[in-house]
Design a protein around this motif. Structure first.
Motif, PDB file in Angstrom:
ATOM      1  N   THR A   1      -1.900 -12.262  -1.382  1.00  0.00           N
ATOM      2  CA  THR A   1      -3.228 -12.372  -2.303  1.00  0.00           C
ATOM      3  C   THR A   1      -2.852 -11.759  -3.581  1.00  0.00           C
ATOM      4  OG1 THR A   1      -3.804 -10.348  -1.491  1.00  0.00           O
ATOM      5  CG2 THR A   1      -4.496 -12.342  -0.153  1.00  0.00           C
ATOM      6  N   GLN A   2      -3.773 -12.019  -4.489  1.00  0.00           N
ATOM      7  CA  GLN A   2      -3.721 -11.260  -5.803  1.00  0.00           C
ATOM      8  C   GLN A   2      -3.984  -9.800  -5.326  1.00  0.00           C
ATOM      9  OE1 GLN A   2      -2.861 -12.751  -8.893  1.00  0.00           O
ATOM     10  NE2 GLN A   2      -2.395 -14.317  -7.596  1.00  0.00           N
ATOM     11  N   VAL A   3      -3.612  -9.081  -6.372  1.00  0.00           N
ATOM     12  CA  VAL A   3      -4.094  -7.675  -6.349  1.00  0.00           C
ATOM     13  C   VAL A   3      -5.595  -7.439  -6.875  1.00  0.00           C
ATOM     14  CG1 VAL A   3      -3.572  -5.263  -6.967  1.00  0.00           C
ATOM     15  CG2 VAL A   3      -1.744  -6.950  -6.534  1.00  0.00           C
ATOM     16  N   ASP A   4      -6.358  -7.269  -6.000  1.00  0.00           N
ATOM     17  CA  ASP A   4      -7.712  -6.868  -6.456  1.00  0.00           C
ATOM     18  C   ASP A   4      -8.174  -5.360  -6.658  1.00  0.00           C
ATOM     19  OD1 ASP A   4     -10.634  -7.575  -6.871  1.00  0.00           O
ATOM     20  OD2 ASP A   4     -11.302  -7.110  -4.806  1.00  0.00           O
ATOM     21  N   SER A   5      -8.599  -5.114  -7.804  1.00  0.00           N
ATOM     22  CA  SER A   5      -8.607  -3.560  -8.102  1.00  0.00           C
ATOM     23  C   SER A   5      -9.851  -3.202  -8.984  1.00  0.00           C
ATOM     24  CB  SER A   5      -7.496  -3.038  -8.882  1.00  0.00           C
ATOM     25  OG  SER A   5      -7.430  -3.902 -10.191  1.00  0.00           O
ATOM     26  N   PHE A   6     -10.367  -1.984  -8.965  1.00  0.00           N
ATOM     27  CA  PHE A   6     -11.247  -1.589  -9.699  1.00  0.00           C
ATOM     28  C   PHE A   6     -11.271  -0.183  -9.836  1.00  0.00           C
ATOM     29  CE2 PHE A   6     -13.478  -0.859  -5.738  1.00  0.00           C
ATOM     30  CZ  PHE A   6     -14.099   0.277  -5.990  1.00  0.00           C
ATOM     31  N   ALA A   7     -11.416   0.557 -10.933  1.00  0.00           N
ATOM     32  CA  ALA A   7     -11.323   2.131 -11.180  1.00  0.00           C
ATOM     33  C   ALA A   7      -9.905   2.268 -10.695  1.00  0.00           C
ATOM     34  CB  ALA A   7     -12.256   2.909 -10.323  1.00  0.00           C
TER      35      ALA A   7
ATOM     36  N   GLN B   1      -1.095   7.048  -4.777  1.00  0.00           N
ATOM     37  CA  GLN B   1      -1.131   8.257  -4.365  1.00  0.00           C
ATOM     38  C   GLN B   1      -1.319   8.107  -2.836  1.00  0.00           C
ATOM     39  OE1 GLN B   1      -4.750  10.426  -6.027  1.00  0.00           O
ATOM     40  NE2 GLN B   1      -3.411  12.292  -5.778  1.00  0.00           N
ATOM     41  N   ALA B   2      -2.010   7.274  -2.367  1.00  0.00           N
ATOM     42  CA  ALA B   2      -2.305   6.673  -0.864  1.00  0.00           C
ATOM     43  C   ALA B   2      -2.453   5.570  -0.606  1.00  0.00           C
ATOM     44  CB  ALA B   2      -3.552   7.616  -0.347  1.00  0.00           C
ATOM     45  N   VAL B   3      -1.988   4.781   0.531  1.00  0.00           N
ATOM     46  CA  VAL B   3      -2.141   3.567   1.054  1.00  0.00           C
ATOM     47  C   VAL B   3      -2.525   3.834   2.489  1.00  0.00           C
ATOM     48  CG1 VAL B   3      -1.009   1.286   1.538  1.00  0.00           C
ATOM     49  CG2 VAL B   3      -0.586   2.543  -0.507  1.00  0.00           C
ATOM     50  N   THR B   4      -3.667   2.765   2.824  1.00  0.00           N
ATOM     51  CA  THR B   4      -4.155   2.756   4.002  1.00  0.00           C
ATOM     52  C   THR B   4      -4.067   1.173   4.455  1.00  0.00           C
ATOM     53  OG1 THR B   4      -5.766   4.555   3.723  1.00  0.00           O
ATOM     54  CG2 THR B   4      -6.115   2.932   5.775  1.00  0.00           C
ATOM     55  N   GLY B   5      -3.287   0.943   5.559  1.00  0.00           N
ATOM     56  CA  GLY B   5      -2.863  -0.317   5.984  1.00  0.00           C
ATOM     57  C   GLY B   5      -3.645  -0.665   7.247  1.00  0.00           C
ATOM     58  N   PHE B   6      -4.244  -2.007   7.242  1.00  0.00           N
ATOM     59  CA  PHE B   6      -4.696  -2.736   8.339  1.00  0.00           C
ATOM     60  C   PHE B   6      -4.124  -3.879   9.009  1.00  0.00           C
ATOM     61  CE2 PHE B   6      -8.122  -0.087   6.613  1.00  0.00           C
ATOM     62  CZ  PHE B   6      -8.873   0.410   7.340  1.00  0.00           C
ATOM     63  N   LEU B   7      -3.818  -3.810  10.073  1.00  0.00           N
ATOM     64  CA  LEU B   7      -3.093  -4.995  10.694  1.00  0.00           C
ATOM     65  C   LEU B   7      -4.080  -6.208  11.138  1.00  0.00           C
ATOM     66  CD1 LEU B   7      -0.556  -3.119  12.775  1.00  0.00           C
ATOM     67  CD2 LEU B   7      -0.392  -3.819  10.571  1.00  0.00           C
ATOM     68  N   ASP B   8      -3.787  -7.195  10.208  1.00  0.00           N
ATOM     69  CA  ASP B   8      -4.618  -8.335  10.734  1.00  0.00           C
ATOM     70  C   ASP B   8      -4.100  -9.303  11.466  1.00  0.00           C
ATOM     71  OD1 ASP B   8      -6.077  -7.616   8.489  1.00  0.00           O
ATOM     72  OD2 ASP B   8      -4.889  -8.638   7.124  1.00  0.00           O
ATOM     73  N   GLN B   9      -2.643  -9.341  11.884  1.00  0.00           N
ATOM     74  CA  GLN B   9      -2.250 -10.276  12.804  1.00  0.00           C
ATOM     75  C   GLN B   9      -0.983  -9.570  13.467  1.00  0.00           C
ATOM     76  OE1 GLN B   9      -1.735 -14.512  11.943  1.00  0.00           O
ATOM     77  NE2 GLN B   9       0.312 -14.311  12.758  1.00  0.00           N
TER      78      GLN B   9
ATOM     79  N   GLY C   1      -1.135  -8.292   7.079  1.00  0.00           N
ATOM     80  CA  GLY C   1      -2.278  -7.302   7.070  1.00  0.00           C
ATOM     81  C   GLY C   1      -2.703  -7.130   5.699  1.00  0.00           C
ATOM     82  N   SER C   2      -3.602  -6.083   5.717  1.00  0.00           N
ATOM     83  CA  SER C   2      -4.300  -5.744   4.343  1.00  0.00           C
ATOM     84  C   SER C   2      -4.112  -4.522   3.890  1.00  0.00           C
ATOM     85  CB  SER C   2      -5.768  -6.337   4.276  1.00  0.00           C
ATOM     86  OG  SER C   2      -5.852  -7.655   4.496  1.00  0.00           O
ATOM     87  N   ASP C   3      -3.582  -4.025   2.649  1.00  0.00           N
ATOM     88  CA  ASP C   3      -3.639  -2.682   2.393  1.00  0.00           C
ATOM     89  C   ASP C   3      -4.758  -2.068   1.300  1.00  0.00           C
ATOM     90  OD1 ASP C   3      -1.461  -2.487   4.126  1.00  0.00           O
ATOM     91  OD2 ASP C   3       0.080  -2.137   2.613  1.00  0.00           O
ATOM     92  N   PHE C   4      -5.139  -0.941   1.168  1.00  0.00           N
ATOM     93  CA  PHE C   4      -6.006  -0.530   0.514  1.00  0.00           C
ATOM     94  C   PHE C   4      -5.252   0.791  -0.306  1.00  0.00           C
ATOM     95  CE2 PHE C   4      -8.285  -2.807   3.340  1.00  0.00           C
ATOM     96  CZ  PHE C   4      -9.467  -3.308   2.783  1.00  0.00           C
ATOM     97  N   GLY C   5      -5.250   1.117  -1.649  1.00  0.00           N
ATOM     98  CA  GLY C   5      -4.535   1.819  -2.114  1.00  0.00           C
ATOM     99  C   GLY C   5      -5.499   2.742  -3.117  1.00  0.00           C
TER     100      GLY C   5
ATOM    101  N   ARG D   1      -6.631  -3.352  -3.439  1.00  0.00           N
ATOM    102  CA  ARG D   1      -6.391  -3.985  -2.189  1.00  0.00           C
ATOM    103  C   ARG D   1      -5.514  -5.030  -2.430  1.00  0.00           C
ATOM    104  NH1 ARG D   1     -11.905  -7.278  -0.440  1.00  0.00           N
ATOM    105  NH2 ARG D   1     -12.062  -8.351  -2.061  1.00  0.00           N
ATOM    106  N   PHE D   2      -4.984  -5.520  -1.475  1.00  0.00           N
ATOM    107  CA  PHE D   2      -4.026  -6.741  -1.386  1.00  0.00           C
ATOM    108  C   PHE D   2      -3.689  -7.124   0.116  1.00  0.00           C
ATOM    109  CE2 PHE D   2      -1.686  -2.984  -2.288  1.00  0.00           C
ATOM    110  CZ  PHE D   2      -0.732  -3.071  -1.198  1.00  0.00           C
ATOM    111  N   SER D   3      -3.328  -8.170   0.291  1.00  0.00           N
ATOM    112  CA  SER D   3      -2.729  -8.483   1.629  1.00  0.00           C
ATOM    113  C   SER D   3      -1.082  -9.184   1.615  1.00  0.00           C
ATOM    114  CB  SER D   3      -3.721  -9.842   2.051  1.00  0.00           C
ATOM    115  OG  SER D   3      -4.898  -9.297   2.269  1.00  0.00           O
TER     116      SER D   3
END
Length: 122
Positions: free
Chosen positions: A70-76, A109-117, A96-100, A80-82
């Protein structure tokens, strides 16, 4: 491309790099020294912990590659990206999808990953 896209593409370059020295350079250019990565299966803190985590993935999944889907979606300072992990034949086996969170210099500084499949039995 924007700075966040460049950063996340470098993030994937680090995940895909098998040469230890080059991977450490990519980690240093991408992550803060006190960085933290967490997902349901993996965790790594600091450059050493992130390097060890990536090395373990290479040992479990040799010749597999991560790619952004996906594109990198961001604010401030948030983004997030997949992504997907592909076999040497190009088949996606994990998605998966990650939030940074970024520091003031634009490094992770931090990345939290979620497994989508995930594959059965993983």
């Amino acid at each position: 491309m924007n700075a966040h896209t460049d950063l996340i593409d470098r993030y994937f370059d680090a995940w895909n790099e098998t040469d230890h020295t080059r991977r450490r350079e990519l980690i240093a250019a991408t992550w803060t020294t006190d960085a933290d990565y967490r997902d349901p299966l993996l965790a790594g803190a600091g450059h050493d912990g992130i390097d060890a985590m990536i090395r373990a993935v290479h040992e479990r999944f040799p010749h597999h590659l991560f790619r952004r889907t996906t594109q990198v979606d961001s604010f401030a300072n948030r983004l997030r990206f997949s992504w997907e992990l592909t076999t040497p034949e190009g088949d996606a086996i994990v998605k998966g999808s990650d939030f940074g969170v970024l520091d003031s210099h634009g490094r992770l500084q931090a990345v939290t990953g979620f497994l989508d499949q995930v594959p059965d039995g993983a």
